[in-house]
Design an enzyme around this catalytic site. Sequence first.
Site, mmCIF file in Angstrom:
data_model
loop_
_atom_site.group_PDB
_atom_site.id
_atom_site.type_symbol
_atom_site.label_atom_id
_atom_site.label_comp_id
_atom_site.label_asym_id
_atom_site.label_seq_id
_atom_site.Cartn_x
_atom_site.Cartn_y
_atom_site.Cartn_z
ATOM 1 N N SER A 1 1.316 5.407 -1.092
ATOM 2 C CA SER A 1 0.916 6.634 -1.576
ATOM 3 C C SER A 1 0.913 6.698 -3.103
ATOM 4 O O SER A 1 1.644 6.460 -3.416
ATOM 5 C CB SER A 1 1.918 7.798 -1.450
ATOM 6 O OG SER A 1 2.277 7.918 -0.023
ATOM 7 N N LYS B 1 0.706 -1.069 0.329
ATOM 8 C CA LYS B 1 0.171 0.213 0.352
ATOM 9 C C LYS B 1 1.255 1.560 0.043
ATOM 10 O O LYS B 1 1.731 1.456 0.501
ATOM 11 C CB LYS B 1 -0.376 -0.084 1.332
ATOM 12 C CG LYS B 1 -1.792 1.084 1.594
ATOM 13 C CD LYS B 1 -3.408 1.314 0.417
ATOM 14 C CE LYS B 1 -3.725 1.999 0.537
ATOM 15 N NZ LYS B 1 -4.693 1.772 1.807
ATOM 16 N N THR C 1 1.017 11.571 -0.673
ATOM 17 C CA THR C 1 -0.438 12.244 -1.309
ATOM 18 C C THR C 1 -0.856 13.587 -1.205
ATOM 19 O O THR C 1 -0.801 14.492 -2.039
ATOM 20 C CB THR C 1 -1.448 11.539 -2.058
ATOM 21 O OG1 THR C 1 -1.261 10.484 -2.134
ATOM 22 C CG2 THR C 1 -2.363 12.175 -3.074
ATOM 23 N N HIS D 1 -5.600 10.288 7.776
ATOM 24 C CA HIS D 1 -5.756 9.642 8.482
ATOM 25 C C HIS D 1 -7.144 9.802 9.664
ATOM 26 O O HIS D 1 -7.792 10.345 9.539
ATOM 27 C CB HIS D 1 -4.638 8.092 9.262
ATOM 28 C CG HIS D 1 -3.849 8.052 8.022
ATOM 29 N ND1 HIS D 1 -4.736 7.263 7.381
ATOM 30 C CD2 HIS D 1 -2.220 7.272 8.586
ATOM 31 C CE1 HIS D 1 -3.295 6.584 6.193
ATOM 32 N NE2 HIS D 1 -2.234 7.656 7.333
#
Length: 259
Positions: free
Chosen positions: A49, A47, A97, A134
Amino acid sequence: MKLGISPCPNDTFAFHRLIEEGGFDVALDDVEALNRRAEEGSLDVAKVSVAAYGRLRKDYALLRAGGAAGFGVGPLVVAREEGGVRGRVAIPGERTTAALLLRLLGRFDTVPMRFDAIEGAVLDGSVDCGVLIHEGRFTYAAKGLVRLADLGTVWEKRMRCPVALGAIAIRRALGPLVARDVDARIRASVEHARAHPESSAAFVREHAAEMEPFVIRRHISLYVNDYTLALDENAVTRLLAFGEEEGFFPPSALPIFAY
């Protein structure tokens, strides 16, 4: 295969079934650490960005399932008091990002740090502003911080598409057949999680020990959505094009997706 995901509720929720099924050597780490580990080539599936993927494109392609994207999910810029974005701005890593989206507002003196240290750094005056990702978007107000900008909203108004935050990258050398299989397994894991949310609850809590239950629920409901089953290709393409325009990473003609 070596799989890297974050310990955040959206990932532990979405990938719990996949991890239970086995077949992966799993590492849980901060998103910027995963970006760096993929750049170093130590992960087969990760996983990352979407902005970081611009640096990984030679060796990795993207899968369509398991990502994080949507409307209303973008990073927030916060400070101790109202005013424009100014001074030293904490970002959750140079490859993220969030760091790229901050450029929608201009160029700033940025200070990279772990995402979960940013609220504290703004509160104690180490930095003037911070870019939150988050669970930060759910907790900043209770800590006395104020929102200066929603970078997702800025992106949506300018680009007329959802913002693509994260995606699953797979090593190109594994080939399209393996990529299809891993993608299908991730999609099935996400579908199972959404149909049976109680099955992953203990695993999610284990890795979000300091997060309030209502924050966990809001986190999952926001970041695990239909785009987690199938990324918006236009959103990914637009973000990578913006990154190239900004010199965030070099241009590339290689295909973005593994198949």
